[in-house]
Design a protein around this motif. Sequence first.
Motif, PDB file in Angstrom:
ATOM      1  N   LEU C  14       0.812  -1.212   0.000  1.00 29.65           N
ATOM      2  CA  LEU C  14       0.000   0.000   0.000  1.00 29.65           C
ATOM      3  C   LEU C  14       0.847   1.265   0.000  1.00 29.65           C
ATOM      4  CD1 LEU C  14      -2.783   1.409   0.321  1.00 29.65           C
ATOM      5  CD2 LEU C  14      -2.471   1.215   2.759  1.00 29.65           C
ATOM      6  N   ILE C  15       1.811   1.328   0.943  1.00 27.44           N
ATOM      7  CA  ILE C  15       2.593   2.558   1.084  1.00 27.44           C
ATOM      8  C   ILE C  15       3.402   2.849  -0.184  1.00 27.44           C
ATOM      9  CG2 ILE C  15       4.416   3.665   2.467  1.00 27.44           C
ATOM     10  CD1 ILE C  15       1.771   3.610   3.914  1.00 27.44           C
ATOM     11  N   PRO C  16       4.164   1.855  -0.747  1.00 28.62           N
ATOM     12  CA  PRO C  16       4.876   2.143  -1.997  1.00 28.62           C
ATOM     13  C   PRO C  16       3.951   2.595  -3.122  1.00 28.62           C
ATOM     14  CG  PRO C  16       5.524   0.012  -1.131  1.00 28.62           C
ATOM     15  CD  PRO C  16       4.480   0.527  -0.233  1.00 28.62           C
ATOM     16  N   GLU C  17       2.778   1.981  -3.197  1.00 37.09           N
ATOM     17  CA  GLU C  17       1.827   2.346  -4.260  1.00 37.09           C
ATOM     18  C   GLU C  17       1.382   3.807  -4.120  1.00 37.09           C
ATOM     19  OE1 GLU C  17      -0.475   1.171  -7.607  1.00 37.09           O
ATOM     20  OE2 GLU C  17       0.987  -0.040  -6.500  1.00 37.09           O
ATOM     21  N   VAL C  18       1.107   4.203  -2.880  1.00 36.60           N
ATOM     22  CA  VAL C  18       0.654   5.577  -2.655  1.00 36.60           C
ATOM     23  C   VAL C  18       1.795   6.559  -2.902  1.00 36.60           C
ATOM     24  CG1 VAL C  18      -0.261   7.155  -0.922  1.00 36.60           C
ATOM     25  CG2 VAL C  18      -1.175   4.882  -1.085  1.00 36.60           C
ATOM     26  N   GLN C  19       3.017   6.149  -2.519  1.00 39.52           N
ATOM     27  CA  GLN C  19       4.160   7.026  -2.776  1.00 39.52           C
ATOM     28  C   GLN C  19       4.380   7.211  -4.271  1.00 39.52           C
ATOM     29  OE1 GLN C  19       6.911   5.157  -0.211  1.00 39.52           O
ATOM     30  NE2 GLN C  19       6.919   6.875   1.235  1.00 39.52           N
ATOM     31  N   ASN C  20       4.130   6.153  -4.993  1.00 33.37           N
ATOM     32  CA  ASN C  20       4.214   6.196  -6.445  1.00 33.37           C
ATOM     33  C   ASN C  20       3.220   7.217  -7.011  1.00 33.37           C
ATOM     34  OD1 ASN C  20       4.937   5.503  -8.957  1.00 33.37           O
ATOM     35  ND2 ASN C  20       3.839   3.547  -9.001  1.00 33.37           N
ATOM     36  N   PRO C  69      -1.603   0.194   7.793  1.00 28.43           N
ATOM     37  CA  PRO C  69      -0.668   1.323   7.767  1.00 28.43           C
ATOM     38  C   PRO C  69      -1.377   2.581   7.274  1.00 28.43           C
ATOM     39  CG  PRO C  69      -0.223  -0.187   5.963  1.00 28.43           C
ATOM     40  CD  PRO C  69      -1.293  -0.813   6.782  1.00 28.43           C
ATOM     41  N   SER C  70      -1.101   3.690   7.940  1.00 31.14           N
ATOM     42  CA  SER C  70      -1.773   4.943   7.565  1.00 31.14           C
ATOM     43  C   SER C  70      -1.064   5.582   6.385  1.00 31.14           C
ATOM     44  CB  SER C  70      -1.739   5.888   8.751  1.00 31.14           C
ATOM     45  OG  SER C  70      -2.089   7.167   8.345  1.00 31.14           O
ATOM     46  N   ILE C  71      -1.846   6.207   5.496  1.00 30.43           N
ATOM     47  CA  ILE C  71      -1.216   6.946   4.400  1.00 30.43           C
ATOM     48  C   ILE C  71      -1.200   8.440   4.704  1.00 30.43           C
ATOM     49  CG2 ILE C  71      -1.853   5.235   2.665  1.00 30.43           C
ATOM     50  CD1 ILE C  71      -3.959   7.340   1.696  1.00 30.43           C
ATOM     51  N   SER C  72      -1.555   8.798   5.960  1.00 27.00           N
ATOM     52  CA  SER C  72      -1.689  10.223   6.245  1.00 27.00           C
ATOM     53  C   SER C  72      -0.349  10.934   6.364  1.00 27.00           C
ATOM     54  CB  SER C  72      -2.508  10.429   7.511  1.00 27.00           C
ATOM     55  OG  SER C  72      -1.846   9.826   8.582  1.00 27.00           O
ATOM     56  N   ASN C  73       0.748  10.159   6.442  1.00 23.07           N
ATOM     57  CA  ASN C  73       2.048  10.835   6.433  1.00 23.07           C
ATOM     58  C   ASN C  73       2.461  11.209   5.024  1.00 23.07           C
ATOM     59  OD1 ASN C  73       2.492  10.835   9.214  1.00 23.07           O
ATOM     60  ND2 ASN C  73       2.929   8.645   9.103  1.00 23.07           N
ATOM     61  N   ILE C  74       1.803  10.594   4.033  1.00 29.55           N
ATOM     62  CA  ILE C  74       2.058  10.957   2.641  1.00 29.55           C
ATOM     63  C   ILE C  74       1.042  12.007   2.204  1.00 29.55           C
ATOM     64  CG2 ILE C  74       2.406  10.034   0.335  1.00 29.55           C
ATOM     65  CD1 ILE C  74       2.619   7.253   1.727  1.00 29.55           C
TER      66      ILE C  74
END
Lengths: 110, 347, 125
Positions: C14-20, C69-74
């Motif tokens: 999830l996190i890598p995808e959102v960072q992408n 995992p939260s995506i709110s830091n991104i």
Amino acid sequence: MPWMLPTIWKNLFSRPVTRRYPFKDIREPFSGYRGKLHFDMEKCNLCSACAQLCPSNAIVVDKEAKTLKYNPFACIYCATCVEACPRKAITMDTHYSPPATVKSEETCRP
Amino acid sequence: MLPEPIHLKLELEDETVVGVTPIIGYIYRGIEKAGELNPFRNNVFLVERICGICSFTHALCYCEAVEKLMQVEVPPRARFIRLCWSELSRIHSHLLWLGLFADAMGFESLFMQCWRAREIILDISEMTAGHRIIQSTSIIGGIRRDIDKEMAKEVEHKLSDFKELMDNTVSPTVYNDPTIKRRTVGKGMLSKEQANLLGAVGPILRGSGVPLDIRQTGYAAYKETGFEPIVESDGDCYARTIVRLREIYQSRELILKALSLMPEGDISVTVRGNPPEGEMIHRAEQPRGEVVYYIKGNGTRNLDRLRVRTPTFANIPPLLTMLPGCELADVPVITLSIDPCIACTER
Amino acid sequence: MSLEKEVVVDKAELIPEVQNLLAQKARYCSSTCLDLGDKFEIIHHFQLEDSVDFTKHIKVRINKEDTLPSISNIYLAATLCENEMQDHFDIKIIGLAIDFKKRFLRAKESPEFMLTKEKKEEVSP
């Protein structure tokens, strides 16, 4: 602010635009306004189509006691019941329901 | 004046705000859950009551989402009339906001004039739809009231009165008045990048120079009438005010255009059956910004899930970045500049 | 009917995808949480910069007792949606930018209002 001055000058001498509801100067409602509900109990056969469709459960039909209870304070005046009635027994007039001090139900009998 | 139940916990250093925490939850009504328990047709009246101002757009968006899920084609005339009503609600929402905004900076007479102009729009709503704000005219499959030719003429007449009133009082004041400029220019800055990253919507996003308006996707009849978003690039409170003021004029043009282009025909189709199994997401542009409806059907007459993301919900994070660094006296103006609607936010 | 342009990812992806997506300057729209009975499904909705339509829906399925995992830091904008999920579904979300600790929409004394589906009790024959 010179651009507001003509309006202010005009407003100083003209009548107020507000109305003194509910005492006087009440504007006539438009012809399509959805106001108070009226049940014509001579036409009604207690089929309870209105009660089933009412989104706010303001109409309760009791077939055994042969009554139709209508709560104007739960009613949202959406006119779903007016459209749903197969016998056209429900009509709406164009006036607001008057303010009241007690919440009351109407009981209609055929 | 901030007539909204939001609690902003501010951290101050002398007169400057350094930190802010929003606290909401005072008017939570559980509409998402109620949407699962109600039959899907009655939900139209439920979602209209999420917000007292943009109520028609809520109903429109919900109806279109369900129609998309059930693959129902709405008659074109219904789509045009839906556009008229949603633009009317935009005009009166922006005027209400402008009045409150003027009141927040102590400009009482502008507040009065805005609300006076708004009354004309509410009269049009009452005349065409039967009620002033919560119209209950959109249903799944179309609309319930037609606007005939006579009424359309009357609407045009009232809209020209409205334009005259706006041209003479509200817009020259907003464009020229030094008081308004001193209270708003350069306050609550939000850059283009920040607005994009923080997911701002509506006039806040367009006031920061991002040309994004959900009406561009062409829902209702916006494809036929054509639509260009209004953009200001300054990103301060004044830019947002100008965006809204220009949108009032644009909405008036859109209504007139829709009334002239409106085809003859039915205004609704009968929709039978229940929403099939599946999920659908639909968006519409409310006066305050983009609203997202997510619905999931399961073949019965109740929905599996109804999720509403309202515009103010998305605009709170931008507010949190706008406030730090401003002066305490500017907090009401900046907070009002996002047009907060907490009843929407909490649902 | 399902959503167009949906991507189902694992919790770890999830996190890598959102960072992408952040690198592509996508705009965060909303998050939706669903109760699928034995699992939770979380959908994050994104929109790319150069289009007006929705671009991507990222779906994550997690077990009920799992953490998310939260995506709110991104995307800071996600923090409100994630707090709402925590309130409604009792999901444990790690790394929230602003954590209201399940007191986002409700006060200390307010009743529980879960959006989770109640377990249907099996009727014994």
